[in-house]
Design a protein around this motif. Structure first.
Motif, short mmCIF file in Angstrom:
data_model
loop_
_atom_site.label_atom_id
_atom_site.label_comp_id
_atom_site.label_asym_id
_atom_site.label_seq_id
_atom_site.Cartn_x
_atom_site.Cartn_y
_atom_site.Cartn_z
N GLU A 92 0.87 -1.19 -0.39
CA GLU A 92 0.01 -0.07 0.70
C GLU A 92 0.63 0.89 -0.43
O GLU A 92 0.61 1.76 -0.51
N GLU A 126 2.20 2.35 -3.76
CA GLU A 126 1.08 3.06 -4.50
C GLU A 126 0.79 4.46 -3.57
O GLU A 126 0.80 5.46 -5.09
N ASN A 127 0.78 4.62 -2.37
CA ASN A 127 0.51 6.05 -1.96
C ASN A 127 1.94 6.64 -2.48
O ASN A 127 1.13 8.08 -2.93
N ARG A 131 3.98 6.97 -5.04
CA ARG A 131 3.72 6.76 -6.45
C ARG A 131 3.02 8.10 -6.39
O ARG A 131 3.48 8.45 -7.32
N LYS A 132 1.79 7.98 -5.94
CA LYS A 132 0.59 8.73 -6.26
C LYS A 132 1.80 10.41 -5.75
O LYS A 132 1.67 11.71 -6.55
N ASP A 160 5.43 10.29 -13.25
CA ASP A 160 4.90 8.71 -12.41
C ASP A 160 6.04 8.36 -12.23
O ASP A 160 6.76 7.87 -13.38
N GLY A 180 5.74 2.86 -7.88
CA GLY A 180 4.91 1.82 -8.00
C GLY A 180 4.67 0.54 -8.15
O GLY A 180 6.05 0.26 -8.02
N LEU A 181 4.06 -0.46 -8.10
CA LEU A 181 3.88 -1.96 -7.78
C LEU A 181 4.20 -2.30 -9.16
O LEU A 181 5.06 -2.78 -9.90
N SER A 231 3.33 -2.07 -13.65
CA SER A 231 2.85 -0.54 -14.79
C SER A 231 2.50 -1.03 -16.26
O SER A 231 3.62 -1.75 -15.98
N SER A 281 7.92 -3.48 -8.39
CA SER A 281 7.99 -3.85 -7.30
C SER A 281 8.26 -5.59 -6.71
O SER A 281 7.35 -5.92 -7.27
N ALA A 286 -2.08 -6.92 -7.09
CA ALA A 286 -2.16 -5.92 -8.49
C ALA A 286 -1.91 -7.09 -9.38
O ALA A 286 -2.46 -5.93 -10.66
#
Lengths: 425, 339
Positions: free
Chosen positions: A236, A239-240, A242-243, A252, A255-256, A258, A300, A308
């Motif tokens: 979690e 992903e947070n 990444r944002k 961008d 993240g996990l 793409s 990741s 995901a």
């Protein structure tokens, strides 16, 4: 503090990472040279020696084992810490790798991914970080130098938030030695994103605690579960971040997973690291020919984002894993893990083992392999561009060759066509 | 060492009770406000020399630093018997990482303290296995860089925690679980082993000393001296192990004293690679006084004593006495003890 010029510039991957580390305000850096990561620590050494990173300590140590051990001490004493290594170096520090995660120390380490000997080989594949995949470290794979730079800034925040060490893996030579344009953030931007390190546990004479006590059968399982739980949380947090990173820096990164041209894809290709660029070009070429193919990049690897990844791959009729490692006697490690993410779906999974020891992975070969898999013409796992005549010759000659030479030498003679000179008596 | 002239009436002994000394002259262990850094309740064996040595040394560090110290411990007996989770005997900030990396971890702690602007003394500590064998690369690196760490080795001359196997510090003829008392040359071979304090001296570090649990004041003095120096410092403390040596727990101090008084374990100090002081032997004893109470040497003393081996061990002690000037006939240590 930092004297670097923010903005777009053309730099070597290693230097881009060195600047990203510098912008993250490290306090203790340890260094032991090993190709292909060495330019990173060289860059940092120069910055520390000139005073540009003050207050920061740079330790030239006597081995990779000492490099990580020194950071274990420094991190437990409340400093933000960093080192880099590759290949044999990572294996040499293996005991300390497990120790750092077991102690919950938020160390950040770059892996300039490189093959493992014997035979000794300095070029890129993922055997090194894969060997330590279950050490309890988070492992993030960068596709480009920009992403490598960005992931390091994210890595400190991720590590410190979870009190868990992070490896940022970048392909040796392909990224570490490549000059690419990157967008270097400013110190103000990085400071706004990454707060100073506040350790969750610290060695302090005024509030003395014991760290690293012996834990017996009564509690060891629980302690290991808590590390497992950090990885579950990390899914979690990654992903947070990444944002949050996109809000701060406008791009961008991380993240996990793409996806690329995946929405209506019947075939999806999954891979980690720099090869994703080649894969996307192969996807474009095959799309132009009418193939419904797309790709998924896994950033990741640890934590392995089961949900995901399942979400990203579940629409496909066929999944191809292209990976730069080999679990001898088994096949692809990433493919094994991905099958777990896809359990119950009956999606066929094909493995392409490619690029071991720096073997080039040309688009032409990739496209050919994808087509062969689509028509069911390949073995599982498929070894990309393997010189099978040389393999057959070596296997046939096993036990027959009287001359005292290694199998590696025989294969080299076979593929090069050059007769090895006879010793002069 | 500080000295004080006093009158006393004991005879036939070299020991002097603290009650005869002024308060400031008393040993750390004699004070009611000692830190008890390695507190009671730990699981060390009865008569453990290492537990004693660690308490002496770390308490002296705590007094000399006014409590501003952090300890890094190698894996081994000292770590295992002191910290069965969730208990800890350590009354100071303490970190254990691995068997072979304590000097590097301590160097890292020291670097962090420096960068965070904190004046804290960092000590590393371990047994002979963790120090002279598996941790030797990290120890040499820490010396070579002159990292601001005081490293203390508690030498009980074998891997006691794993069941008494031979180490690079095991003396000749000693029986261990991997140098058994069988064959033509029972026990550890002559010619093996390494002299860690001399190798430390060869790095030219600011301070090297040897000490013994048999001489508390000398030990405390050396630790206090070391704390007052910056850079890499090394103290090698001889600590009998009743379990591994096969000796009566009540004889730990007596055996340690025999090692010193026979010349087998010379006590000295060195600065920047040069010997500056050696502690004189006050009443010389033969090496058999040291060897005989220990079962690991019992094979030397059977019905037919191994006179040749005992003579070779005596020759080692005599060479130490000569080299370090340990007897009064040698007024000063030889000046040319260069390495």
């Amino acid at each position: 503090m930092s004297t670097f010029m923010p903005g777009r510039k053309q730099v070597e991957g290693s230097h881009a990472v060195a600047e990203a580390i510098a912008l993250s305000r490290p306090q203790v850096i340890s260094c032991y040279p090993i190709t292909p990561q060495t330019h990173i620590v060289e860059g940092l050494s120069a910055m520390v020696k000139s005073g540009a990173l003050s207050p920061c300590e740079f330790m030239n140590v006597e081995s990779e084992f000492a490099a990580l051990s020194a950071l274990i001490g420094a991190s437990a004493a409340g400093a933000r810490t960093y080192t880099a290594t590759s290949s044999q170096g990572l294996l040499f520090m293996a005991e300390a790798v497990y120790n750092a995660s077991g102690l919950g120390l938020p160390i950040v380490m770059t892996i300039g991914n490189r093959a493992i000997g014997a035979p000794i080989n300095i070029w890129n594949d993922h055997s090194d970080s894969m060997a330590l995949r279950d050490s309890g470290w988070i492992q993030l794979h960068a596709e480009s130098n920009q992403e490598a730079l960005d992931l390091h800034i994210q890595a400190f925040k991720l590590a410190e938030q979870l009190s868990c060490p992070v490896m940022v893996c970048m392909d040796g030579f392909i990224l570490t030695h490549a000059y690419e344009e990157v967008d270097m953030p400013s110190q103000e931007q990085v400071d706004a994103f990454l707060p100073p390190f506040v350790p969750q546990q610290v060695l302090d004479p005024s509030d003395p605690i014991t760290i690293g006590a012996m834990v017996g059968p009564d509690a060891y399982m629980e302690v290991r579960y808590l590390l497992h739980h950090k990885h579950l949380q990390a899914v979690e947090v990654i992903e947070n971040l990444r944002k949050e990173f996109k809000r701060h820096f406008g791009r961008d990164s991380g993240g996990l997973v793409s996806s690329y041209r995946a929405d209506d894809a019947e075939t999806l290709v999954l891979a980690m690291g720099s090869i994703n660029g080649t894969i996307r070009e192969a996807v474009d070429e095959m799309r132009d020919e009418g193939h419904r193919i797309g790709s998924v990049k896994l950033c990741s690897y640890r934590p392995f984002p089961l949900e995901a990844l399942r979400e990203a791959l579940k629409g496909a009729k066929r999944v191809i894993i292209l990976e730069k490692n080999l679990a001898t006697g088994l096949g692809g490690i990433l493919a094994s893990n991905t099958r777990m993410a896809l359990r119950g779906l009956n999606t066929p999974v094909n493995t392409i083992i490619a690029g071991l020891g720096g073997r080039p992975i040309p688009k032409k070969s990739v496209v050919r392999a994808f087509r062969q898999i689509e028509t069911g013409e390949v073995e599982e796992p498929h070894f990309l561009d393997m010189n099978w005549p040389a393999i057959h010759e070596a296997i046939n000659n096993r036990g027959l060759v009287k001359r005292r030479e290694s199998e590696a030498q025989r294969v080299l003679r076979s593929v090069s066509g050059v007769e090895v000179a006879k010793p002069v008596r | 060492m500080k000295s004080q002239r006093l009158k006393f009436y004991q005879t036939g002994t070299f020991t002097v009770g603290n009650r005869l000394l002024s308060d400031e002259m008393r040993s750390v262990q004699a004070t009611v406000d000692r830190n008890n850094s390695l507190n009671s309740g730990h699981r060390a064996c009865q008569g453990c020399g290492e537990a004693l040595g660690a308490r002496y040394a770390v308490d002296a560090v705590m007094r000399a630093t006014n409590g501003q110290a952090i300890a890094v411990n190698a894996t081994g007996c000292l770590e295992v018997f002191s910290t069965p989770f969730p208990e800890s005997s350590w009354r100071l900030a303490w970190l254990h990482s691995l068997f072979g990396n304590a000097p590097a971890v301590a160097a890292g702690v020291s670097a962090a303290m420096r960068v965070r602007g904190k004046k804290v003394t960092v000590i590393g500590q371990g047994g002979d296995g963790g120090t002279v064998d598996i941790g030797f690369g990290c120890l040499s690196g820490m010396f070579e860089r002159n990292d601001d760490v005081l490293y203390i080795c508690y030498d009980n001359e074998a891997y006691m925690n794993t069941g008494v196997q031979r180490s690079g510090s095991t003396p000749p003829t000693a029986i261990t679980a991997t140098t058994q008392g069988v064959g033509e040359h029972p026990g550890q071979e002559f010619g093996g082993g390494k002299n860690a304090p001399r190798i430390a001296m060869a790095h030219g570090i600011p301070y090297v000393a040897t000490a013994s649990v048999a001489d508390l004041r000398d030990l405390e003095e050396k630790v206090t001296t070391a704390v007052g120096i910056r850079g890499a410092r090394y103290i090698h403390i001889h600590v009998p192990c009743p379990l591994g040596w096969g000796s009566d727990p009540a004889l730990t101090i007596q055996i340690a004293r025999a090692a010193v008084q026979s010349g087998l374990f010379p006590l000295y100090e060195a600065r920047h690679g040069r010997l500056v002081k050696a502690t004189k032997i006050r009443r010389k004893v033969p090496v058999t006084d040291y060897l005989q109470p220990q079962k690991r040497f019992a094979h030397l003393f059977g019905k037919t004593p191994n006179v040749a081996a005992i003579d070779r061990i005596q020759a080692i002690a005599d060479a130490n006495i000569e080299d370090y000037g340990l007897l009064d006939s040698h007024e000063d240590p030889p000046i040319s003890l260069q390495i």
